[in-house]
Design an enzyme around this catalytic site. Structure first.
Site, mmCIF file in Angstrom:
data_model
loop_
_atom_site.group_PDB
_atom_site.id
_atom_site.type_symbol
_atom_site.label_atom_id
_atom_site.label_comp_id
_atom_site.label_asym_id
_atom_site.label_seq_id
_atom_site.Cartn_x
_atom_site.Cartn_y
_atom_site.Cartn_z
ATOM 1 N N GLY A 90 -22.029 27.214 -2.714
ATOM 2 C CA GLY A 90 -21.611 28.602 -2.936
ATOM 3 C C GLY A 90 -21.567 29.384 -1.639
ATOM 4 N N LYS A 113 -17.606 37.434 6.170
ATOM 5 C CA LYS A 113 -18.462 36.293 6.517
ATOM 6 C C LYS A 113 -19.580 36.802 7.429
ATOM 7 C CE LYS A 113 -18.430 31.636 8.460
ATOM 8 N NZ LYS A 113 -17.581 30.559 9.038
ATOM 9 N N ASP A 125 -30.394 33.317 6.167
ATOM 10 C CA ASP A 125 -30.384 34.773 6.268
ATOM 11 C C ASP A 125 -29.037 35.383 5.883
ATOM 12 O OD1 ASP A 125 -28.771 34.163 8.437
ATOM 13 O OD2 ASP A 125 -30.228 34.805 9.950
ATOM 14 N N GLY A 126 -28.040 34.532 5.646
ATOM 15 C CA GLY A 126 -26.739 35.047 5.237
ATOM 16 C C GLY A 126 -25.942 35.705 6.341
ATOM 17 N N ARG A 176 -12.265 37.947 6.701
ATOM 18 C CA ARG A 176 -11.285 36.884 6.505
ATOM 19 C C ARG A 176 -10.321 37.257 5.382
ATOM 20 N NH1 ARG A 176 -14.561 31.213 6.599
ATOM 21 N NH2 ARG A 176 -15.262 31.854 4.515
ATOM 22 N N ARG A 183 -11.742 26.380 -3.688
ATOM 23 C CA ARG A 183 -11.789 25.117 -2.943
ATOM 24 C C ARG A 183 -12.067 23.954 -3.896
ATOM 25 N NH1 ARG A 183 -15.537 27.235 1.311
ATOM 26 N NH2 ARG A 183 -14.552 29.208 0.825
ATOM 27 N N ASP A 252 -16.227 21.028 -0.075
ATOM 28 C CA ASP A 252 -16.334 22.479 -0.245
ATOM 29 C C ASP A 252 -15.605 23.234 0.853
ATOM 30 O OD1 ASP A 252 -18.854 21.226 0.976
ATOM 31 O OD2 ASP A 252 -18.999 23.270 1.715
ATOM 32 N N ASN A 253 -15.083 22.535 1.842
ATOM 33 C CA ASN A 253 -14.298 23.159 2.898
ATOM 34 C C ASN A 253 -12.809 22.825 2.775
ATOM 35 O OD1 ASN A 253 -16.585 24.279 4.031
ATOM 36 N ND2 ASN A 253 -16.865 22.642 5.524
ATOM 37 N N ASP A 262 -12.656 27.519 6.698
ATOM 38 C CA ASP A 262 -14.015 27.427 7.229
ATOM 39 C C ASP A 262 -14.057 26.800 8.627
ATOM 40 O OD1 ASP A 262 -14.968 28.654 5.007
ATOM 41 O OD2 ASP A 262 -15.698 26.836 4.041
#
Length: 488
Positions: A90, A113, A125-126, A176, A183, A252-253, A262
């Site tokens: 995710g 992002k 930490d995102g 972005r 995906r 996932d990319n 990505d």
């Protein structure tokens, strides 16, 4: 031109059931400031430069405030990472703000992002750091200028908030743009949970929104697979022809629309090396340059597997069976164009032998292809600028005789051929050392001029730009020490 706060949002993905995402707002950052922006990407939203520099806009693109109509969320997906299935991934540091409809009726999803923690951050930490944000911004826009399908980069917003990786770094957010960020892994998460209806619902959404012409076909799910495989084959051919290495081709990319998605530890070839590994974390070389087409094929089989509950094994297999041929034809067509030759089978040995010579002599791929545009096909021509790239001059001379004969056989005119070749052989690419210089100036001196200079340069990769010729030179010796990894 529109005002940023007056953008019209449609938010098609947000109307799906919440099984596909988690609603989460960005985590604010202190004192945000604009680092750079792309006028070309701004135009996709019917915006001009005056809008991106306004303090109110910067606050929104820092994640500090949402506009009316935005519906912030983080998408759920799974994926095969370096060949191993991870059941839940995710958007761990990306937050979708919403989808803007422009005056042309196009939908562009805006995603931040580096916007902070989400339910999928897995202890992270995102956040994104400035260095990786600069690389993604520059490469997204450079790939677009090369004609390669890609997500776009609107801007970078920075903050002096510290972010800790190997060392303390500066936080940044990249805005972005893409028609969709769905995906392969968006389907995989439900397949491995044995949840069939969410797969069907997502497939119906993708077809209705992005492939509407398939909706009335007898087997729309099979046609979706076939179209994704075709687009992926074309994308791989474009990557290989330009010398681009993605570095992390996990499922996932992989974009359901055939976009380059990505940007992490990517790299463009300098010296031609089929086994080039751009990702320092890829110790086994799974995603080496010459493995990319086969990895994409493997990834497509994983996508096909997720749709088997809606089809059958036989139908899904048949839908993706043409991928090898599609890639081969697309790649040979692109390479033949780069050499100024017809895409016929008899030319393939000549093309492949050239690549083998480049590898054996460690010749810079982009420089060779650009100089080839000026090749003199006269029988006794020396072609010194090309010849000087090779240690084994005799081997080059032998190949050059074959190439000249092929050109004469085709009745090729050197001047016309050269003009055509220069339109497909870029002079300028985003080499790692160019990005590194821009990163160092931004991080050490808060000087963003080199980012802007590179962005303008790479927006016209096929033009001569004689004033920028130094940017087309071979990398300096210190560039060999640059390493990029999954944390870059």
């Amino acid at each position: 031109m529109a005002k940023f706060e007056s953008l019209t949002f449609d938010n098609g993905f947000a109307r799906l059931p919440e099984a596909y995402f988690s609603r989460v707002c960005p985590t604010p950052v202190p004192d945000p400031y604009l680092v750079c922006y792309s006028p070309e990407a701004l135009a996709l939203l019917d915006l001009d430069a005056s809008e991106i520099t306004r303090p109110e806009t910067i606050q929104t693109l820092a994640g500090n405030q949402l506009l009316p109509g935005m519906d912030a969320l983080a998408a759920l997906y799974a994926g095969h990472q370096f060949g191993h299935f991870v059941p839940q991934l995710g958007d761990g540091r990306a937050i979708l703000l919403g989808e803007v409809k422009n005056a042309a009726g196009e939908g562009w999803e805006l995603q931040l992002k580096g916007a902070g923690r989400t339910p999928y951050s897995r202890g992270g930490d995102g956040r994104a750091v400035l260095r990786s944000s600069i690389r993604e911004f520059l490469c997204s826009e450079a790939m677009h200028a090369l004609g390669i399908p890609t997500t776009r980069a609107l801007c970078i917003v920075g903050s002096d908030r510290p972010v800790y990786r190997e060392d303390e770094e500066t936080a940044a957010l990249v805005t972005r743009l893409a028609p969709s960020f769905v995906r392969f892994g968006s389907f995989e998460v439900f397949y491995y949970r044995n949840q069939i209806e969410p797969i069907r619902h997502l497939a119906d959404y993708v077809i209705a929104r992005y492939y509407p012409e398939l909706a009335t076909r007898a087997e729309p799910y099979a046609e979706l697979l076939r179209e994704v495989a075709r687009r992926t084959a074309e994308l791989m051919a474009q990557w290989q022809a330009v010398g681009f290495s993605h570095g992390v081709m996990n499922t996932d990319n992989m974009s359901i629309l055939g976009l380059t998605l990505d940007y992490g530890p990517f790299g463009f070839l300098d010296a031609f090396d089929p086994g080039y590994i751009c990702n320092h974390s890829d110790t086994g070389g799974r995603y080496a340059f010459d493995q990319q087409p086969d990895v994409a094929a493997w990834n497509i089989t994983k996508l096909a597997q997720t749709l088997v509950p809606l089809l059958s094994v036989e139908t899904a297999s048949a839908a993706i069976a043409d991928y090898p041929q599609q890639f081969g034809q697309a790649y040979i067509a692109r390479m033949a164009a780069k050499f100024g030759l017809p895409a016929s089978g008899e030319m393939v040995p000549l093309l492949m032998d050239a690549l083998q010579l480049l590898a054996q002599n460690h010749v810079d791929y982009t420089i060779f292809m650009r100089r080839l545009c000026d090749f003199d096909s006269a029988t006794e021509a020396v072609n010194a600028p090309l010849r000087d790239l090779f240690l084994d001059r005799a081997a080059f001379d032998a190949w050059a005789l074959r190439y000249a004969a092929a050109l004469r056989q085709q009745g090729s005119d050197d001047t016309t051929r050269g003009q055509t070749m220069r339109a497909v052989n870029p002079k300028y690419i985003l080499r790692n050392h160019l990005a590194e210089v821009a990163i160092r100036r931004a991080a050490d001196e808060r000087d963003y001029s080199e980012i802007n200079r590179l962005h303008r340069l790479l927006a016209r990769p096929f033009d001569e730009q004689p004033e920028n010729a130094a940017y087309a030179a071979e990398p300096p010796d210190w560039a060999r020490k640059i390493e990029v990894s999954c944390s870059s």
